[in-house]
Write a protein that holds these residues in place. Sequence first.
Motif, PDB file in Angstrom:
ATOM      1  N   ARG A 121       0.751  -1.138  -0.025  1.00 38.60           N
ATOM      2  CA  ARG A 121      -0.020  -0.112   0.193  1.00 38.60           C
ATOM      3  C   ARG A 121       0.806   1.304   0.062  1.00 38.60           C
ATOM      4  N   SER A 122       0.497   2.283  -0.652  1.00 37.84           N
ATOM      5  CA  SER A 122       1.019   3.521  -0.550  1.00 37.84           C
ATOM      6  C   SER A 122       1.249   4.236   0.641  1.00 37.84           C
ATOM      7  N   ALA A 123       0.296   3.954   1.639  1.00 36.71           N
ATOM      8  CA  ALA A 123       0.481   4.685   3.124  1.00 36.71           C
ATOM      9  C   ALA A 123       0.119   3.478   3.844  1.00 36.71           C
ATOM     10  N   ARG A 128     -10.539   8.291   7.134  1.00 35.03           N
ATOM     11  CA  ARG A 128     -11.887   8.544   6.509  1.00 35.03           C
ATOM     12  C   ARG A 128     -12.817   9.417   7.462  1.00 35.03           C
ATOM     13  N   ASP A 129     -13.285  10.692   7.053  1.00 30.40           N
ATOM     14  CA  ASP A 129     -14.183  11.502   8.112  1.00 30.40           C
ATOM     15  C   ASP A 129     -13.369  11.586   9.516  1.00 30.40           C
ATOM     16  N   GLY A 130     -12.358  11.997   9.527  1.00 30.01           N
ATOM     17  CA  GLY A 130     -11.481  12.262  10.719  1.00 30.01           C
ATOM     18  C   GLY A 130     -11.209  10.832  11.541  1.00 30.01           C
ATOM     19  N   VAL A 131     -11.382   9.806  10.905  1.00 23.85           N
ATOM     20  CA  VAL A 131     -11.134   8.485  11.818  1.00 23.85           C
ATOM     21  C   VAL A 131      -9.787   7.784  10.999  1.00 23.85           C
ATOM     22  N   THR A 132      -8.853   7.461  11.625  1.00 26.54           N
ATOM     23  CA  THR A 132      -7.543   6.781  10.866  1.00 26.54           C
ATOM     24  C   THR A 132      -7.515   5.393  11.667  1.00 26.54           C
ATOM     25  N   LEU A 133      -7.124   4.535  10.593  1.00 30.47           N
ATOM     26  CA  LEU A 133      -7.146   3.063  10.788  1.00 30.47           C
ATOM     27  C   LEU A 133      -5.935   2.569   9.634  1.00 30.47           C
ATOM     28  N   PRO A 134      -5.316   1.165  10.134  1.00 29.94           N
ATOM     29  CA  PRO A 134      -4.427   0.686   9.465  1.00 29.94           C
ATOM     30  C   PRO A 134      -5.167   0.504   7.782  1.00 29.94           C
ATOM     31  N   ASN A 142      -5.719  -8.456   6.831  1.00 23.30           N
ATOM     32  CA  ASN A 142      -6.971  -7.840   7.425  1.00 23.30           C
ATOM     33  C   ASN A 142      -8.120  -7.562   6.606  1.00 23.30           C
ATOM     34  N   ARG A 143      -9.031  -7.020   6.888  1.00 24.83           N
ATOM     35  CA  ARG A 143     -10.351  -7.085   5.902  1.00 24.83           C
ATOM     36  C   ARG A 143     -10.515  -5.503   5.552  1.00 24.83           C
ATOM     37  N   SER A 144     -11.309  -5.528   4.437  1.00 28.10           N
ATOM     38  CA  SER A 144     -11.433  -4.117   3.812  1.00 28.10           C
ATOM     39  C   SER A 144     -12.256  -3.074   4.312  1.00 28.10           C
ATOM     40  N   GLU A 145     -13.411  -3.662   5.097  1.00 23.60           N
ATOM     41  CA  GLU A 145     -14.334  -2.747   5.557  1.00 23.60           C
ATOM     42  C   GLU A 145     -13.577  -1.857   6.397  1.00 23.60           C
ATOM     43  N   PHE A 146     -14.296  -0.471   6.594  1.00 21.88           N
ATOM     44  CA  PHE A 146     -13.504   0.510   7.343  1.00 21.88           C
ATOM     45  C   PHE A 146     -13.900   0.467   8.769  1.00 21.88           C
ATOM     46  N   THR A 147     -13.476  -0.530   9.705  1.00 21.00           N
ATOM     47  CA  THR A 147     -13.900  -0.542  10.947  1.00 21.00           C
ATOM     48  C   THR A 147     -12.524  -0.878  11.648  1.00 21.00           C
TER      49      THR A 147
END
Length: 451
Positions: A121-123, A128-134, A142-147
Amino acid sequence: MRSTDTNSWHPASWQSRKAAQQPVYDDPAALDRAVAELARLPPIVVSWEVENLRERLAAVQRGEGFLLQGGDCAESFTECESDRIAKQLKVLLQMSLVLLSGMKRPVVRIGRMAGQYAKPRSADLETRDGVTLPAYRGDIVNRSEFTAEARRPDPQLLLRGYERAALTLNFVRALVDGGFADLHHPEYWDLGFVRHAPLREAYERTVHAIADALDFFESLSGQKVHEATRVDFFASHEGLHLLYEQAQTRFIPRQNRWYNLSTHMPWIGMRTAQLDGAHVEYFRGISNPIGVKIGAAMDGPWLQELVTRLNPQNQPGRLTLIHRFGVKDTERLLPAAIEAVRRTGHTVLWCCDPMHGNTETTTGGLKTRRFENILREIDLAFTIHAQMGSYLGGVHVELTGEDVTECTGGARGLTDADLQRAYRSQVDPRLNYEQALELAMLISERSKRHS
Ligand code: PEP
Ligand code: CO
Protein backbone atom coordinates in the motif's frame (compact mmCIF):
# COMPACT_ATOMS: atom_id res chain seq x y z
CA MET A 1 29.94 -4.15 -1.59
CA ARG A 2 28.27 -7.49 -1.03
CA SER A 3 27.60 -7.74 2.67
CA THR A 4 25.44 -10.77 1.91
CA ASP A 5 27.01 -14.12 1.27
CA THR A 6 25.02 -17.21 0.56
CA ASN A 7 26.44 -19.13 3.50
CA SER A 8 24.94 -16.77 6.01
CA TRP A 9 21.50 -17.03 4.42
CA HIS A 10 18.72 -18.85 6.22
CA PRO A 11 14.93 -18.52 5.89
CA ALA A 12 14.82 -15.89 8.65
CA SER A 13 18.01 -13.96 7.75
CA TRP A 14 15.79 -11.24 6.21
CA GLN A 15 14.70 -10.35 9.75
CA SER A 16 17.91 -8.41 10.32
CA ARG A 17 17.03 -6.11 7.37
CA LYS A 18 14.45 -3.42 6.99
CA ALA A 19 11.25 -5.09 5.79
CA ALA A 20 8.96 -2.70 3.92
CA GLN A 21 5.20 -3.20 3.70
CA GLN A 22 4.83 -5.57 6.66
CA PRO A 23 1.76 -5.38 8.92
CA VAL A 24 2.12 -4.50 12.58
CA TYR A 25 0.45 -7.14 14.77
CA ASP A 26 -0.62 -6.21 18.29
CA ASP A 27 -0.20 -9.71 19.78
CA PRO A 28 3.31 -11.05 19.04
CA ALA A 29 2.67 -14.35 20.86
CA ALA A 30 -0.40 -15.06 18.71
CA LEU A 31 1.64 -14.20 15.61
CA ASP A 32 4.40 -16.61 16.64
CA ARG A 33 1.88 -19.37 17.21
CA ALA A 34 0.28 -18.85 13.78
CA VAL A 35 3.66 -18.79 12.00
CA ALA A 36 4.79 -21.93 13.86
CA GLU A 37 1.61 -23.72 12.85
CA LEU A 38 2.06 -22.63 9.24
CA ALA A 39 5.61 -23.98 9.26
CA ARG A 40 4.36 -27.44 10.29
CA LEU A 41 1.70 -27.74 7.58
CA PRO A 42 2.56 -29.60 4.36
CA PRO A 43 3.69 -27.51 1.40
CA ILE A 44 1.34 -26.40 -1.38
CA VAL A 45 3.75 -27.27 -4.21
CA VAL A 46 6.77 -29.59 -4.42
CA SER A 47 10.34 -28.96 -5.48
CA TRP A 48 10.26 -31.01 -8.68
CA GLU A 49 7.37 -28.92 -10.01
CA VAL A 50 9.33 -25.82 -9.16
CA GLU A 51 12.37 -27.19 -11.00
CA ASN A 52 10.19 -28.13 -13.94
CA LEU A 53 8.94 -24.55 -14.16
CA ARG A 54 12.48 -23.19 -13.98
CA GLU A 55 13.49 -25.38 -16.90
CA ARG A 56 10.51 -24.21 -18.91
CA LEU A 57 11.31 -20.60 -18.17
CA ALA A 58 14.89 -21.27 -19.25
CA ALA A 59 13.51 -22.38 -22.62
CA VAL A 60 11.34 -19.26 -22.82
CA GLN A 61 14.38 -17.13 -22.02
CA ARG A 62 16.19 -18.73 -24.99
CA GLY A 63 13.31 -17.61 -27.23
CA GLU A 64 11.74 -21.06 -27.43
CA GLY A 65 8.46 -20.19 -25.73
CA PHE A 66 6.31 -17.46 -24.27
CA LEU A 67 5.17 -16.77 -20.72
CA LEU A 68 1.60 -15.84 -19.89
CA GLN A 69 1.27 -14.75 -16.28
CA GLY A 70 -2.07 -13.42 -15.15
CA GLY A 71 -4.82 -13.22 -12.62
CA ASP A 72 -6.39 -10.94 -10.07
CA CYS A 73 -4.55 -8.02 -8.55
CA ALA A 74 -5.58 -9.59 -5.25
CA GLU A 75 -7.51 -12.76 -4.60
CA SER A 76 -10.15 -12.48 -1.91
CA PHE A 77 -11.13 -15.11 0.64
CA THR A 78 -14.83 -14.78 -0.11
CA GLU A 79 -14.20 -15.39 -3.81
CA CYS A 80 -12.46 -18.72 -3.22
CA GLU A 81 -15.32 -20.40 -5.10
CA SER A 82 -15.42 -23.13 -7.72
CA ASP A 83 -17.09 -21.10 -10.45
CA ARG A 84 -14.74 -18.18 -10.13
CA ILE A 85 -11.60 -20.32 -10.02
CA ALA A 86 -12.74 -22.35 -13.04
CA LYS A 87 -13.40 -19.13 -14.99
CA GLN A 88 -10.00 -17.77 -14.08
CA LEU A 89 -8.31 -20.95 -15.24
CA LYS A 90 -10.42 -21.00 -18.39
CA VAL A 91 -9.57 -17.47 -19.53
CA LEU A 92 -5.86 -18.15 -19.01
CA LEU A 93 -6.05 -21.42 -20.92
CA GLN A 94 -7.97 -19.81 -23.77
CA MET A 95 -5.52 -16.93 -23.96
CA SER A 96 -2.64 -19.37 -24.01
CA LEU A 97 -4.26 -21.29 -26.83
CA VAL A 98 -4.59 -18.12 -28.89
CA LEU A 99 -0.95 -17.19 -28.17
CA LEU A 100 0.21 -20.68 -29.02
CA SER A 101 -1.57 -20.68 -32.35
CA GLY A 102 -0.13 -17.31 -33.35
CA MET A 103 3.38 -17.73 -32.02
CA LYS A 104 3.81 -21.43 -32.77
CA ARG A 105 5.76 -21.73 -29.55
CA PRO A 106 4.91 -23.40 -26.24
CA VAL A 107 3.20 -21.12 -23.78
CA VAL A 108 4.05 -21.38 -20.08
CA ARG A 109 0.97 -20.54 -18.01
CA ILE A 110 1.35 -19.06 -14.58
CA GLY A 111 -1.65 -17.82 -12.60
CA ARG A 112 -1.52 -14.97 -10.12
CA MET A 113 -3.45 -17.42 -8.01
CA ALA A 114 -3.45 -19.62 -4.93
CA GLY A 115 -1.72 -17.18 -2.60
CA GLN A 116 -2.07 -13.68 -4.13
CA TYR A 117 -3.46 -12.33 -0.87
CA ALA A 118 -1.01 -9.69 0.40
CA LYS A 119 -0.94 -6.18 -1.07
CA PRO A 120 1.60 -3.35 -0.82
CA ARG A 121 0.00 0.00 0.00
CA SER A 122 1.15 3.56 -0.59
CA ALA A 123 0.36 4.53 3.03
CA ASP A 124 0.29 2.53 6.27
CA LEU A 125 -2.81 4.35 7.50
CA GLU A 126 -6.06 5.47 5.94
CA THR A 127 -8.20 8.36 7.20
CA ARG A 128 -11.91 8.76 6.46
CA ASP A 129 -14.06 11.48 8.03
CA GLY A 130 -11.47 12.14 10.72
CA VAL A 131 -11.06 8.44 11.63
CA THR A 132 -7.62 6.88 11.04
CA LEU A 133 -7.16 3.11 10.76
CA PRO A 134 -4.49 0.74 9.41
CA ALA A 135 -4.62 0.40 5.61
CA TYR A 136 -6.15 -2.74 4.11
CA ARG A 137 -3.19 -4.97 3.18
CA GLY A 138 -4.97 -7.90 1.60
CA ASP A 139 -7.12 -10.69 3.04
CA ILE A 140 -4.15 -12.52 4.53
CA VAL A 141 -3.56 -9.52 6.84
CA ASN A 142 -6.87 -7.78 7.56
CA ARG A 143 -10.27 -7.06 6.02
CA SER A 144 -11.23 -4.17 3.77
CA GLU A 145 -14.25 -2.80 5.68
CA PHE A 146 -13.43 0.49 7.34
CA THR A 147 -13.86 -0.52 11.00
CA ALA A 148 -11.23 -0.87 13.68
CA GLU A 149 -12.05 -4.55 14.09
CA ALA A 150 -11.80 -5.36 10.36
CA ARG A 151 -8.57 -3.41 9.88
CA ARG A 152 -6.75 -5.00 12.81
CA PRO A 153 -4.05 -7.34 11.41
CA ASP A 154 -5.04 -10.84 12.54
CA PRO A 155 -2.37 -13.60 12.57
CA GLN A 156 -5.02 -16.30 12.09
CA LEU A 157 -5.60 -14.92 8.58
CA LEU A 158 -2.18 -16.28 7.61
CA LEU A 159 -3.57 -19.76 8.19
CA ARG A 160 -6.86 -18.97 6.44
CA GLY A 161 -4.86 -17.68 3.45
CA TYR A 162 -2.66 -20.74 3.33
CA GLU A 163 -5.74 -22.99 3.43
CA ARG A 164 -7.48 -21.11 0.64
CA ALA A 165 -4.32 -21.15 -1.46
CA ALA A 166 -4.21 -24.93 -1.03
CA LEU A 167 -7.93 -25.29 -1.83
CA THR A 168 -7.52 -23.17 -4.94
CA LEU A 169 -4.50 -25.03 -6.27
CA ASN A 170 -6.07 -28.38 -5.44
CA PHE A 171 -9.11 -27.49 -7.55
CA VAL A 172 -6.97 -26.16 -10.39
CA ARG A 173 -4.89 -29.34 -10.39
CA ALA A 174 -8.04 -31.50 -10.42
CA LEU A 175 -9.51 -29.54 -13.32
CA VAL A 176 -6.29 -29.74 -15.32
CA ASP A 177 -5.78 -33.45 -14.58
CA GLY A 178 -9.43 -34.25 -15.20
CA GLY A 179 -9.40 -32.99 -18.76
CA PHE A 180 -10.60 -29.40 -18.39
CA ALA A 181 -7.44 -28.40 -20.20
CA ASP A 182 -7.42 -31.20 -22.74
CA LEU A 183 -7.54 -29.79 -26.24
CA HIS A 184 -10.05 -32.50 -27.18
CA HIS A 185 -12.47 -31.56 -24.44
CA PRO A 186 -15.55 -29.57 -25.51
CA GLU A 187 -15.76 -27.32 -22.42
CA TYR A 188 -12.36 -26.07 -23.32
CA TRP A 189 -13.70 -24.36 -26.41
CA ASP A 190 -16.76 -22.84 -24.81
CA LEU A 191 -16.73 -19.07 -24.96
CA GLY A 192 -19.15 -18.42 -22.11
CA PHE A 193 -20.50 -14.90 -22.24
CA VAL A 194 -18.33 -13.50 -25.01
CA ARG A 195 -20.98 -11.68 -27.02
CA HIS A 196 -18.81 -9.55 -29.23
CA ALA A 197 -19.32 -11.26 -32.59
CA PRO A 198 -15.99 -10.50 -34.35
CA LEU A 199 -14.08 -11.63 -31.28
CA ARG A 200 -16.11 -14.82 -31.08
CA GLU A 201 -15.55 -15.56 -34.77
CA ALA A 202 -11.81 -14.95 -34.60
CA TYR A 203 -11.52 -17.19 -31.55
CA GLU A 204 -13.54 -19.94 -33.19
CA ARG A 205 -11.35 -19.81 -36.28
CA THR A 206 -8.28 -20.28 -34.07
CA VAL A 207 -9.85 -23.18 -32.24
CA HIS A 208 -10.90 -24.89 -35.45
CA ALA A 209 -7.45 -24.47 -36.93
CA ILE A 210 -5.97 -26.18 -33.86
CA ALA A 211 -8.56 -28.96 -33.91
CA ASP A 212 -7.86 -29.54 -37.62
CA ALA A 213 -4.14 -29.66 -36.98
CA LEU A 214 -4.70 -32.20 -34.19
CA ASP A 215 -6.91 -34.35 -36.42
CA PHE A 216 -4.36 -34.20 -39.19
CA PHE A 217 -1.55 -35.20 -36.87
CA GLU A 218 -3.61 -37.98 -35.32
CA SER A 219 -4.64 -39.47 -38.65
CA LEU A 220 -1.07 -39.27 -39.88
CA SER A 221 0.42 -40.93 -36.82
CA GLY A 222 -2.52 -43.21 -36.05
CA GLN A 223 -2.29 -42.14 -32.41
CA LYS A 224 -4.13 -39.79 -30.12
CA VAL A 225 -1.93 -36.87 -29.15
CA HIS A 226 -3.46 -36.84 -25.72
CA GLU A 227 -0.34 -36.49 -23.68
CA ALA A 228 1.16 -33.80 -25.82
CA THR A 229 -2.00 -31.75 -25.62
CA ARG A 230 -2.30 -31.79 -21.84
CA VAL A 231 -1.27 -28.54 -20.31
CA ASP A 232 0.59 -27.57 -17.19
CA PHE A 233 -0.40 -24.73 -14.99
CA PHE A 234 1.71 -23.02 -12.35
CA ALA A 235 0.97 -20.70 -9.45
CA SER A 236 2.62 -17.42 -8.46
CA HIS A 237 2.09 -14.55 -6.06
CA GLU A 238 3.90 -11.48 -4.82
CA GLY A 239 6.18 -12.68 -2.02
CA LEU A 240 5.32 -9.73 0.15
CA HIS A 241 4.42 -11.02 3.61
CA LEU A 242 7.78 -12.41 4.66
CA LEU A 243 6.65 -14.38 7.70
CA TYR A 244 4.21 -16.27 5.47
CA GLU A 245 6.92 -16.95 2.89
CA GLN A 246 9.46 -17.92 5.55
CA ALA A 247 7.09 -20.41 7.17
CA GLN A 248 6.69 -22.23 3.85
CA THR A 249 10.41 -22.28 3.09
CA ARG A 250 11.80 -25.80 3.26
CA PHE A 251 15.18 -27.44 2.83
CA ILE A 252 14.93 -30.29 0.34
CA PRO A 253 17.80 -32.69 1.08
CA ARG A 254 17.51 -34.44 -2.30
CA GLN A 255 18.13 -31.14 -4.06
CA ASN A 256 20.34 -29.82 -1.27
CA ARG A 257 18.61 -26.47 -1.55
CA TRP A 258 15.96 -24.27 0.00
CA TYR A 259 12.63 -23.72 -1.75
CA ASN A 260 9.62 -21.56 -1.06
CA LEU A 261 6.93 -24.23 -1.38
CA SER A 262 3.95 -21.92 -0.97
CA THR A 263 4.00 -21.30 -4.74
CA HIS A 264 6.01 -22.10 -7.86
CA MET A 265 7.14 -18.59 -8.69
CA PRO A 266 7.08 -15.80 -6.13
CA TRP A 267 7.95 -12.29 -7.25
CA ILE A 268 9.31 -9.15 -5.60
CA GLY A 269 7.01 -6.17 -6.03
CA MET A 270 8.21 -2.75 -7.03
CA ARG A 271 7.88 -1.29 -3.55
CA THR A 272 10.00 -3.97 -1.87
CA ALA A 273 12.99 -4.32 -4.22
CA GLN A 274 15.42 -2.23 -2.13
CA LEU A 275 18.93 -3.72 -2.36
CA ASP A 276 19.50 -3.62 1.37
CA GLY A 277 15.91 -4.61 2.15
CA ALA A 278 14.50 -7.78 3.65
CA HIS A 279 12.76 -9.02 0.50
CA VAL A 280 15.91 -9.13 -1.63
CA GLU A 281 17.69 -10.87 1.25
CA TYR A 282 14.93 -13.50 1.52
CA PHE A 283 14.61 -14.10 -2.22
CA ARG A 284 18.33 -14.56 -2.86
CA GLY A 285 18.35 -17.76 -0.80
CA ILE A 286 15.41 -19.65 -2.27
CA SER A 287 15.85 -21.79 -5.39
CA ASN A 288 12.51 -21.06 -7.08
CA PRO A 289 12.34 -19.19 -10.34
CA ILE A 290 11.56 -15.66 -9.19
CA GLY A 291 10.29 -12.43 -10.71
CA VAL A 292 11.14 -8.82 -9.94
CA LYS A 293 8.95 -5.90 -10.98
CA ILE A 294 10.96 -3.14 -12.62
CA GLY A 295 9.60 0.40 -12.43
CA ALA A 296 10.68 3.92 -13.31
CA ALA A 297 12.54 4.53 -10.05
CA MET A 298 14.99 1.71 -10.65
CA ASP A 299 18.22 3.00 -12.17
CA GLY A 300 20.89 0.98 -14.00
CA PRO A 301 23.21 0.25 -11.02
CA TRP A 302 20.25 -0.86 -8.88
CA LEU A 303 19.01 -3.17 -11.62
CA GLN A 304 22.49 -4.59 -12.20
CA GLU A 305 23.01 -5.32 -8.53
CA LEU A 306 19.60 -7.01 -8.33
CA VAL A 307 20.42 -9.23 -11.28
CA THR A 308 23.79 -10.35 -9.93
CA ARG A 309 22.68 -10.70 -6.35
CA LEU A 310 19.51 -12.63 -7.10
CA ASN A 311 21.10 -14.86 -9.70
CA PRO A 312 24.82 -15.02 -8.94
CA GLN A 313 25.29 -18.26 -10.92
CA ASN A 314 23.46 -16.81 -13.94
CA GLN A 315 21.20 -19.84 -13.90
CA PRO A 316 18.80 -19.91 -16.89
CA GLY A 317 15.14 -19.51 -15.95
CA ARG A 318 15.93 -18.24 -12.46
CA LEU A 319 15.15 -14.56 -12.94
CA THR A 320 12.26 -12.91 -14.75
CA LEU A 321 12.33 -9.12 -14.95
CA ILE A 322 8.80 -7.80 -15.24
CA HIS A 323 8.97 -4.24 -16.54
CA ARG A 324 6.02 -1.96 -15.83
CA PHE A 325 7.07 1.48 -17.02
CA GLY A 326 3.73 2.61 -18.42
CA VAL A 327 3.07 3.64 -21.99
CA LYS A 328 4.45 7.13 -21.35
CA ASP A 329 7.87 6.01 -20.12
CA THR A 330 8.55 2.75 -21.93
CA GLU A 331 10.47 4.32 -24.83
CA ARG A 332 12.56 6.39 -22.44
CA LEU A 333 13.32 3.70 -19.84
CA LEU A 334 13.19 0.24 -21.39
CA PRO A 335 16.24 0.55 -23.69
CA ALA A 336 18.40 1.67 -20.77
CA ALA A 337 17.16 -1.22 -18.62
CA ILE A 338 17.94 -3.75 -21.35
CA GLU A 339 21.39 -2.22 -21.82
CA ALA A 340 22.12 -2.18 -18.08
CA VAL A 341 21.27 -5.88 -17.75
CA ARG A 342 23.29 -6.71 -20.84
CA ARG A 343 26.36 -5.11 -19.27
CA THR A 344 26.18 -7.56 -16.35
CA GLY A 345 26.72 -10.43 -18.79
CA HIS A 346 23.74 -12.18 -17.19
CA THR A 347 20.68 -13.35 -19.05
CA VAL A 348 17.17 -12.83 -17.77
CA LEU A 349 13.67 -13.53 -19.00
CA TRP A 350 12.03 -10.24 -19.98
CA CYS A 351 8.32 -9.92 -19.36
CA CYS A 352 6.06 -6.89 -19.83
CA ASP A 353 3.44 -5.91 -17.24
CA PRO A 354 1.39 -3.37 -19.21
CA MET A 355 -1.02 -2.79 -16.32
CA HIS A 356 0.72 -1.15 -13.37
CA GLY A 357 2.30 1.78 -15.21
CA ASN A 358 -1.01 2.66 -16.84
CA THR A 359 -3.36 3.10 -13.91
CA GLU A 360 -5.42 6.28 -13.83
CA THR A 361 -8.37 7.61 -11.86
CA THR A 362 -11.61 8.66 -13.57
CA THR A 363 -13.37 11.89 -12.70
CA GLY A 364 -15.82 9.68 -10.78
CA GLY A 365 -12.91 8.51 -8.60
CA LEU A 366 -12.57 4.94 -9.95
CA LYS A 367 -9.17 3.44 -10.66
CA THR A 368 -9.06 2.29 -14.27
CA ARG A 369 -6.75 1.37 -17.15
CA ARG A 370 -7.34 1.99 -20.82
CA PHE A 371 -7.17 -1.03 -23.11
CA GLU A 372 -5.39 1.00 -25.80
CA ASN A 373 -2.61 1.98 -23.38
CA ILE A 374 -2.17 -1.63 -22.27
CA LEU A 375 -1.90 -2.80 -25.86
CA ARG A 376 0.35 0.10 -26.82
CA GLU A 377 2.81 -0.65 -24.02
CA ILE A 378 3.04 -4.27 -25.16
CA ASP A 379 3.56 -3.11 -28.75
CA LEU A 380 6.33 -0.77 -27.70
CA ALA A 381 7.94 -3.49 -25.61
CA PHE A 382 7.96 -5.93 -28.54
CA THR A 383 9.44 -3.29 -30.85
CA ILE A 384 12.11 -2.10 -28.43
CA HIS A 385 13.26 -5.59 -27.45
CA ALA A 386 13.44 -6.60 -31.13
CA GLN A 387 15.38 -3.45 -32.05
CA MET A 388 17.86 -4.13 -29.29
CA GLY A 389 18.34 -7.78 -30.14
CA SER A 390 16.61 -8.82 -26.94
CA TYR A 391 13.61 -11.14 -26.57
CA LEU A 392 10.32 -10.15 -24.98
CA GLY A 393 9.39 -13.53 -23.56
CA GLY A 394 6.14 -12.86 -21.77
CA VAL A 395 3.33 -10.70 -20.49
CA HIS A 396 2.03 -10.24 -16.97
CA VAL A 397 -1.58 -9.07 -16.80
CA GLU A 398 -4.32 -8.47 -14.27
CA LEU A 399 -7.49 -10.08 -15.52
CA THR A 400 -10.55 -12.01 -14.53
CA GLY A 401 -12.65 -14.62 -16.30
CA GLU A 402 -15.76 -12.65 -15.35
CA ASP A 403 -17.79 -9.93 -17.00
CA VAL A 404 -16.59 -7.01 -14.89
CA THR A 405 -16.21 -3.39 -16.01
CA GLU A 406 -12.95 -2.11 -14.54
CA CYS A 407 -10.77 -1.27 -17.57
CA THR A 408 -12.11 0.91 -20.39
CA GLY A 409 -11.88 0.25 -24.14
CA GLY A 410 -11.56 -3.05 -25.93
CA ALA A 411 -13.73 -4.28 -28.78
CA ARG A 412 -16.93 -3.34 -26.98
CA GLY A 413 -15.62 0.13 -26.25
CA LEU A 414 -16.33 0.38 -22.52
CA THR A 415 -16.36 4.02 -21.42
CA ASP A 416 -15.72 5.66 -18.06
CA ALA A 417 -19.50 5.79 -17.60
CA ASP A 418 -19.76 2.00 -18.04
CA LEU A 419 -17.35 1.33 -15.19
CA GLN A 420 -20.03 1.65 -12.51
CA ARG A 421 -21.96 -1.31 -13.89
CA ALA A 422 -19.78 -4.15 -12.59
CA TYR A 423 -16.74 -2.72 -10.85
CA ARG A 424 -15.72 -5.33 -8.27
CA SER A 425 -12.01 -5.06 -7.62
CA GLN A 426 -10.98 -3.89 -4.14
CA VAL A 427 -7.56 -3.03 -5.54
CA ASP A 428 -6.42 -2.69 -9.17
CA PRO A 429 -8.73 -2.76 -12.23
CA ARG A 430 -8.62 -5.99 -14.24
CA LEU A 431 -9.25 -6.81 -17.86
CA ASN A 432 -12.56 -8.66 -18.17
CA TYR A 433 -13.01 -11.94 -20.02
CA GLU A 434 -13.57 -10.41 -23.45
CA GLN A 435 -10.82 -7.84 -23.07
CA ALA A 436 -8.36 -10.52 -21.92
CA LEU A 437 -9.13 -12.76 -24.88
CA GLU A 438 -8.93 -9.82 -27.27
CA LEU A 439 -5.57 -8.83 -25.83
CA ALA A 440 -4.25 -12.36 -26.41
CA MET A 441 -5.44 -12.18 -30.04
CA LEU A 442 -3.81 -8.85 -30.64
CA ILE A 443 -0.54 -9.94 -29.02
CA SER A 444 -0.61 -13.12 -31.05
CA GLU A 445 -1.03 -11.13 -34.27
CA ARG A 446 1.66 -8.63 -33.41
CA SER A 447 4.17 -11.19 -32.30
CA LYS A 448 4.17 -12.60 -35.83
CA ARG A 449 5.66 -9.30 -36.98
CA HIS A 450 8.47 -9.59 -34.49
CA SER A 451 9.43 -13.24 -34.88
C1 PEP B 1 0.83 -5.87 -8.44
O1 PEP B 1 1.36 -6.65 -9.24
O2 PEP B 1 -0.37 -5.95 -8.08
C2 PEP B 1 1.64 -4.73 -7.93
C3 PEP B 1 1.39 -4.16 -6.77
O3 PEP B 1 2.60 -4.41 -8.80
P1 PEP B 1 3.87 -3.46 -8.65
O4 PEP B 1 4.72 -4.06 -7.56
O5 PEP B 1 4.51 -3.58 -10.01
O6 PEP B 1 3.38 -2.08 -8.37
CO1 CO C 1 -2.11 -4.84 -9.05
